[in-house]
Design a protein around this motif. Structure first.
Motif, PDB file in Angstrom:
ATOM      1  N   LYS A  71       0.854  -1.199   0.000  1.00 15.31           N
ATOM      2  CA  LYS A  71       0.000   0.000   0.000  1.00 15.31           C
ATOM      3  C   LYS A  71       0.882   1.239   0.000  1.00 15.31           C
ATOM      4  O   LYS A  71       1.976   1.252   0.550  1.00 15.31           O
ATOM      5  CB  LYS A  71      -0.847   0.024   1.271  1.00 15.31           C
ATOM      6  CG  LYS A  71      -2.072  -0.855   1.193  1.00 15.31           C
ATOM      7  CD  LYS A  71      -3.223  -0.146   1.941  1.00 15.31           C
ATOM      8  CE  LYS A  71      -4.220  -1.133   2.493  1.00 15.31           C
ATOM      9  NZ  LYS A  71      -3.745  -1.779   3.725  1.00 15.31           N
ATOM     10  N   GLY A  72       0.367   2.293  -0.609  1.00 17.25           N
ATOM     11  CA  GLY A  72       1.121   3.544  -0.698  1.00 17.25           C
ATOM     12  C   GLY A  72       1.638   4.023   0.644  1.00 17.25           C
ATOM     13  O   GLY A  72       2.810   4.386   0.782  1.00 17.25           O
ATOM     14  N   THR A  73       0.771   3.975   1.662  1.00 12.31           N
ATOM     15  CA  THR A  73       1.176   4.498   2.966  1.00 12.31           C
ATOM     16  C   THR A  73       2.285   3.641   3.575  1.00 12.31           C
ATOM     17  O   THR A  73       3.197   4.165   4.205  1.00 12.31           O
ATOM     18  CB  THR A  73      -0.022   4.526   3.941  1.00 12.31           C
ATOM     19  OG1 THR A  73      -0.722   3.291   3.803  1.00 12.31           O
ATOM     20  CG2 THR A  73      -0.963   5.667   3.623  1.00 12.31           C
ATOM     21  N   GLU A  74       2.195   2.329   3.338  1.00 13.78           N
ATOM     22  CA  GLU A  74       3.244   1.437   3.859  1.00 13.78           C
ATOM     23  C   GLU A  74       4.584   1.742   3.203  1.00 13.78           C
ATOM     24  O   GLU A  74       5.613   1.832   3.870  1.00 13.78           O
ATOM     25  CB  GLU A  74       2.893  -0.031   3.568  1.00 13.78           C
ATOM     26  CG  GLU A  74       1.748  -0.578   4.386  1.00 13.78           C
ATOM     27  CD  GLU A  74       1.286  -1.947   3.864  1.00 13.78           C
ATOM     28  OE1 GLU A  74       0.332  -2.485   4.440  1.00 13.78           O
ATOM     29  OE2 GLU A  74       1.878  -2.460   2.880  1.00 13.78           O
ATOM     30  N   LYS A  75       4.521   1.894   1.873  1.00 14.41           N
ATOM     31  CA  LYS A  75       5.735   2.216   1.134  1.00 14.41           C
ATOM     32  C   LYS A  75       6.360   3.493   1.670  1.00 14.41           C
ATOM     33  O   LYS A  75       7.566   3.547   1.936  1.00 14.41           O
ATOM     34  CB  LYS A  75       5.385   2.452  -0.349  1.00 14.41           C
ATOM     35  CG  LYS A  75       5.561   1.271  -1.234  1.00 14.41           C
ATOM     36  CD  LYS A  75       5.450   1.727  -2.682  1.00 14.41           C
ATOM     37  CE  LYS A  75       4.245   1.107  -3.349  1.00 14.41           C
ATOM     38  NZ  LYS A  75       3.971   1.544  -4.706  1.00 14.41           N
ATOM     39  N   ASP A  76       5.517   4.509   1.815  1.00 12.87           N
ATOM     40  CA  ASP A  76       6.022   5.799   2.283  1.00 12.87           C
ATOM     41  C   ASP A  76       6.704   5.653   3.635  1.00 12.87           C
ATOM     42  O   ASP A  76       7.759   6.235   3.879  1.00 12.87           O
ATOM     43  CB  ASP A  76       4.878   6.813   2.433  1.00 12.87           C
ATOM     44  CG  ASP A  76       4.311   7.214   1.091  1.00 12.87           C
ATOM     45  OD1 ASP A  76       4.884   6.779   0.077  1.00 12.87           O
ATOM     46  OD2 ASP A  76       3.312   7.947   1.065  1.00 12.87           O
ATOM     47  N   ALA A  77       6.072   4.858   4.510  1.00  8.90           N
ATOM     48  CA  ALA A  77       6.615   4.711   5.862  1.00  8.90           C
ATOM     49  C   ALA A  77       8.006   4.087   5.805  1.00  8.90           C
ATOM     50  O   ALA A  77       8.932   4.540   6.483  1.00  8.90           O
ATOM     51  CB  ALA A  77       5.673   3.857   6.713  1.00  8.90           C
ATOM     52  N   VAL A  78       8.158   3.049   4.968  1.00 13.59           N
ATOM     53  CA  VAL A  78       9.459   2.390   4.869  1.00 13.59           C
ATOM     54  C   VAL A  78      10.497   3.339   4.260  1.00 13.59           C
ATOM     55  O   VAL A  78      11.618   3.465   4.752  1.00 13.59           O
ATOM     56  CB  VAL A  78       9.374   1.101   4.019  1.00 13.59           C
ATOM     57  CG1 VAL A  78      10.735   0.436   3.912  1.00 13.59           C
ATOM     58  CG2 VAL A  78       8.362   0.137   4.622  1.00 13.59           C
ATOM     59  N   MET A  79      10.089   4.024   3.202  1.00 14.52           N
ATOM     60  CA  MET A  79      11.017   4.955   2.555  1.00 14.52           C
ATOM     61  C   MET A  79      11.453   6.049   3.534  1.00 14.52           C
ATOM     62  O   MET A  79      12.630   6.434   3.574  1.00 14.52           O
ATOM     63  CB  MET A  79      10.364   5.614   1.328  1.00 14.52           C
ATOM     64  CG  MET A  79      10.128   4.713   0.135  1.00 14.52           C
ATOM     65  SD  MET A  79      11.577   3.845  -0.489  1.00 14.52           S
ATOM     66  CE  MET A  79      12.690   5.195  -0.785  1.00 14.52           C
ATOM     67  N   ALA A  80      10.475   6.520   4.290  1.00 12.05           N
ATOM     68  CA  ALA A  80      10.783   7.585   5.251  1.00 12.05           C
ATOM     69  C   ALA A  80      11.763   7.077   6.309  1.00 12.05           C
ATOM     70  O   ALA A  80      12.698   7.781   6.700  1.00 12.05           O
ATOM     71  CB  ALA A  80       9.497   8.088   5.902  1.00 12.05           C
ATOM     72  N   ALA A  81      11.565   5.823   6.747  1.00  5.16           N
ATOM     73  CA  ALA A  81      12.453   5.250   7.758  1.00  5.16           C
ATOM     74  C   ALA A  81      13.875   5.116   7.200  1.00  5.16           C
ATOM     75  O   ALA A  81      14.856   5.335   7.903  1.00  5.16           O
ATOM     76  CB  ALA A  81      11.930   3.887   8.207  1.00  5.16           C
ATOM     77  N   PHE A  82      13.959   4.793   5.920  1.00  4.10           N
ATOM     78  CA  PHE A  82      15.274   4.676   5.285  1.00  4.10           C
ATOM     79  C   PHE A  82      15.916   6.067   5.147  1.00  4.10           C
ATOM     80  O   PHE A  82      17.093   6.263   5.429  1.00  4.10           O
ATOM     81  CB  PHE A  82      15.128   4.007   3.914  1.00  4.10           C
ATOM     82  CG  PHE A  82      16.433   3.702   3.235  1.00  4.10           C
ATOM     83  CD1 PHE A  82      17.375   2.862   3.825  1.00  4.10           C
ATOM     84  CD2 PHE A  82      16.718   4.241   1.982  1.00  4.10           C
ATOM     85  CE1 PHE A  82      18.578   2.574   3.184  1.00  4.10           C
ATOM     86  CE2 PHE A  82      17.916   3.954   1.335  1.00  4.10           C
ATOM     87  CZ  PHE A  82      18.844   3.125   1.941  1.00  4.10           C
ATOM     88  N   ALA A  83      15.102   7.029   4.731  1.00  2.29           N
ATOM     89  CA  ALA A  83      15.618   8.388   4.550  1.00  2.29           C
ATOM     90  C   ALA A  83      16.112   8.977   5.868  1.00  2.29           C
ATOM     91  O   ALA A  83      17.120   9.676   5.910  1.00  2.29           O
ATOM     92  CB  ALA A  83      14.547   9.282   3.934  1.00  2.29           C
ATOM     93  N   SER A  84      15.405   8.646   6.950  1.00  3.05           N
ATOM     94  CA  SER A  84      15.779   9.237   8.238  1.00  3.05           C
ATOM     95  C   SER A  84      16.882   8.444   8.935  1.00  3.05           C
ATOM     96  O   SER A  84      17.436   8.887   9.932  1.00  3.05           O
ATOM     97  CB  SER A  84      14.559   9.297   9.149  1.00  3.05           C
ATOM     98  OG  SER A  84      14.204   7.990   9.550  1.00  3.05           O
ATOM     99  N   GLY A  85      17.177   7.256   8.436  1.00  5.49           N
ATOM    100  CA  GLY A  85      18.242   6.467   9.026  1.00  5.49           C
ATOM    101  C   GLY A  85      17.777   5.504  10.104  1.00  5.49           C
ATOM    102  O   GLY A  85      18.586   4.842  10.736  1.00  5.49           O
ATOM    103  N   GLU A  86      16.469   5.410  10.280  1.00  4.67           N
ATOM    104  CA  GLU A  86      15.946   4.431  11.230  1.00  4.67           C
ATOM    105  C   GLU A  86      16.280   3.020  10.773  1.00  4.67           C
ATOM    106  O   GLU A  86      16.521   2.131  11.576  1.00  4.67           O
ATOM    107  CB  GLU A  86      14.418   4.528  11.245  1.00  4.67           C
ATOM    108  CG  GLU A  86      13.811   5.095  12.484  1.00  4.67           C
ATOM    109  CD  GLU A  86      12.354   5.358  12.193  1.00  4.67           C
ATOM    110  OE1 GLU A  86      11.565   4.393  12.307  1.00  4.67           O
ATOM    111  OE2 GLU A  86      12.009   6.501  11.822  1.00  4.67           O
TER     112      GLU A  86
END
Ligand code: ADP
Ligand code: MG
Length: 693
Positions: A519-534
């Motif tokens: 799902k779009g929101t799931e993708k965004d969450a993972v991408m955001a976690a990668f971008a932030s370094g989580e």
């Protein structure tokens, strides 16, 4: 309206001999649904049945046509044993061999004591000449029909070469000579045949040379197709040009504010492109400009500054991206830059539904939203703008020509800036855009380090998986791209899932997974976690291919790199090397590697220049494969082969210039013939752009 002379060619293929509803369904997949499509399906090789030796002379493993007498049938004793028929001529005996044969049928075809003509491949088995399943069997009087050259066609399951050949012969019967549209002097110089003759010749190769791209018949047909393509583009472009534009000039204030807020200086290419864009927009014509820049060359900021020109002039601007992720990423980049300015951008994607969507649409319609960022959701009919002045289309090749035209219709006078990250080879540019104005971002922003690219076997995968632990502990962020599986996204996702679990077992919660079916929101969450370094390791299918920007990522691992196209590998690799730190790209290949695969990976190791890579891709794979043409919005040619016919393309472009100079509305006799050519290649819509079209 399509001219009457072409009506027969646009009938469904069920009108052809031997093509019923069942065959037509299968055949459509490879040819197309109209007779004309079948006509364009040229042979890939041929079988020469002209050689007619005696049995004694017939060489092993060759195709021969033999005149034989049938001696005796030996039906198979059980289901697995073959049915044999012994035959002879004056030089000796031979056997015909059939598996799963129907005896009664064979008895009728090859009666004992009779003479027959057979054609097929022979070999010697225990000293006796043998032909397994002859391709052709006929009576003596049919010898001339059998002893010919059969064209061989690309096929699809359920359609034999015989069926295809018959359908194509029947399609050719539907053709009539058409009034010549070629310039007589040019045609003579090229020694090209007339149209109908070219078609017939191309379908009846007799020698190897007849299959070459530079055979006169094939050249002529290719030229026709390219001429139609170039003529259609020229007409579209002229129409866009004719639609009056509005001069758009801003006072530069917003642009200055944003430039001051940027943490970097623009590169020279960015500055030059903006000058060209500014000049276009100031003209009372509509802008139609392509901004071509490799991944990471900094197109987004050019898009924003371009949008600001329109906004300064009191108009609205849209920036369109091909995917949700990219649209959101643009929003995230752009929104903070606009803080402190009076501009509040809105974002509209397919994910906005119901009340939220209505609210956004109202803000766009009222003009309150000066900048709208989004996906093709911005195209929908109910999206109305108060005063749209500019559309920027990012990663444009994903959209295709029709959508581009639809957008042009949204605002009568909209200036259009198309941005593409995939460097399109010069040759293909011409087929997709004609001579659209182009700005190029040729340099990368300062401070980028080259990516160290290494090629290694997949058998080293476990070492790689272990090895990244060291990198992660030093703070690296890593993309791990799982193979493309053409046949099934399910398999593709399963593979990614498996890799994810394995890496997670090694590195725990610091691993994330993103794939196309999430799902779009799931993708965004993972991408955001990668971008932030989580998370440090992002396992992905090719969804990350386009545009995603995480400057901290420095390692890219691609499994089965040989399955990817060069352009795709280049896009993927472009995800790293974006920050100040050195980056590494590991291309893992599955052995054995084909020669072509080797060549492609070698290029990846040798250069990071997207234009060189694109040209090489075209050279190694041909236009059909480049960029995954089907999704790319680039035109697919049926007759023209690029780059082999590159010179013809240039000639067609020049031809079109002369044609439209002399006869702008195609009204002369040659002009009329050219209209037929446009219809022949289904450019019907563009004929509508002619006066009295
Ligand atoms: P692309 O052309 O692939 O869309 P982006 O616009 O996403 O590239 O830019 C890539 C990165 O480069 C972004 O982080 C952007 O902020 C940065 N960037 C853009 N222009 C410059 C510049 N002139 N100097 C330094 N960094 C820049
Ligand atoms: Mg981009």
């Amino acid at each position: 309206m399509r001219p009457e002379i072409l009506f027969p060619l646009f009938r469904p293929i069920t009108a052809l001999k031997g093509v019923g509803p069942r065959i037509s369904k299968l055949m459509e997949k490879i040819t197309g649904e109209h007779i004309v499509d079948v006509m364009w399906h040229l042979p890939t090789s041929f079988i020469d049945r002209r050689f007619s030796p005696t049995i004694a002379e017939a060489p092993d493993n060759t195709v021969v046509t033999l005149e034989i007498s049938v001696a005796k049938h030996f039906p198979s004793r059980n289901r697995r044993a073959p049915y044999k028929i012994s035959c002879f001529d004056e030089t000796g005996p031979m056997d015909l061999v059939f598996f799963n044969a129907r005896g009664d049928y064979l008895k009728k075809q090859l009666p004992e004591g009779e003479t027959r003509i057979i054609s097929g491949t022979v070999e010697r088995f225990q000293g006796i000449l043998q032909m397994t399943h002859p391709d052709r069997i006929g009576k003596i009087e049919e010898k001339d029909e059998i002893q010919t050259v059969d064209p061989v066609y690309a096929l699809t399951a359920g359609v034999t070469n015989k069926t295809m050949g018959k359908a194509i012969r029947s399609a050719l019967d539907h053709t009539e000579e058409l009034t010549e549209w070629l310039d007589p002097a040019f045609k003579k110089q090229k020694k090209w045949p007339d149209w109908q003759e070219a078609l017939t010749t191309a379908h009846h190769p007799k020698e190897e040379e007849d299959l070459f791209a530079d055979s006169p018949a094939r050249e002529r047909l290719a030229y026709d197709e390219l001429l139609a393509n170039q003529l259609a583009l020229a007409l579209v472009r002229r129409t866009v040009r004719r639609a009056a534009g509005r001069p758009i000039t801003g006072d530069g204030k917003l642009r200055q504010e944003i430039r001051n807020a940027l943490p970097f200086d623009l590169t020279d290419s960015q500055e030059n492109s903006l000058e060209e864009i500014k000049a276009d927009m100031a003209e009372p014509l509509r802008m139609l400009r392509l901004l071509q820049g490799d991944v990471g060359s900094g197109k987004t900021v050019v898009a924003l500054l371009t949008a600001l020109i329109a906004i300064e002039a009191g108009m609205q601007a849209v920036i369109m991206a091909p995917t949700e992720i990219l649209a959101r990423q643009h929003m995230e980049t752009i929104e903070p830059l606009l803080v402190g300015t009076p501009i509040t951008p809105v974002i509209l994607t397919g994910r906005n539904k119901g009340k939220k969507r209505t609210e956004i649409l109202e803000r766009i319609a009222s003009g309150e939203a000066q900048l709208a960022i989004g996906t093709h959701a911005l195209f929908q009919d109910d999206v109305e703008f108060a005063n749209l002045g500019l559309a920027v289309i990012d990663e444009q090749h994903r959209f295709g020509v029709h959508q581009r035209l639809a957008l042009a219709g949204k605002g009568q006078h909209v200036d259009v800036l198309v941005m593409t990250a995939t460097p399109i080879p010069r040759t293909l540019m011409l087929t997709a855009y004609g001579d659209m104005d182009v700005s190029r971002l040729t340099e990368k922003p300062a401070g980028r380090k080259p990516v160290d690219t290494r090629v290694m076997s997949l058998s080293k995968m476990e070492e790689v998986a272990q090895g990244i632990g060291r990198m992660v502990s030093k703070g690296a962020r890593i993309y791990w791209v799982c193979p493309l599986v053409e046949e099934s996204d399910k398999i593709e996702i399963a593979a990614a899932q498996e890799r994810f679990e394995h890496l997670q077992s090694l590195y725990g919660a610091r691993v994330g997974l993103v794939h196309g079916k999430m799902k779009g929101t799931e993708k965004d969450a993972v991408m955001a976690a990668f971008a932030s370094g989580e998370i440090d390791v992002l396992v992905a299918t090719t969804v990350i291919e386009v545009g995603v920007n995480v400057p901290e990522a420095t390692v890219m691992i691609i499994e089965h790199a040989e399955r990817f196209g060069l352009a795709q590998l280049h896009q993927l690799r472009g995800r790293i090397g974006r920050g100040m730190a050195a980056s590494t790209c590991l291309l893992l290949y599955g052995a054995p590697l084909s020669e072509n695969g080797q060549a492609r990976l070698k290029i990846m190791r040798e250069t990071e220049d997207g234009f060189i890579i694109a040209e090489e891709d075209l050279r190694l794979r041909g236009a059909g494969e480049v960029l995954g043409t089907r999704q790319s919005g680039l035109p697919e040619f049926k007759l023209a082969q690029l780059p082999a016919h590159e010179e013809l393309l240039a000639a067609a472009r020049d031809d079109v210039k002369l044609i439209l100079d002399k006869d702008p509305e195609l009204q002369s006799p040659r002009g009329q013939a050219l209209r037929t050519l446009l219809y022949l290649f289904e450019e019907d819509a563009t004929v509508g752009y002619l006066r009295s079209g």
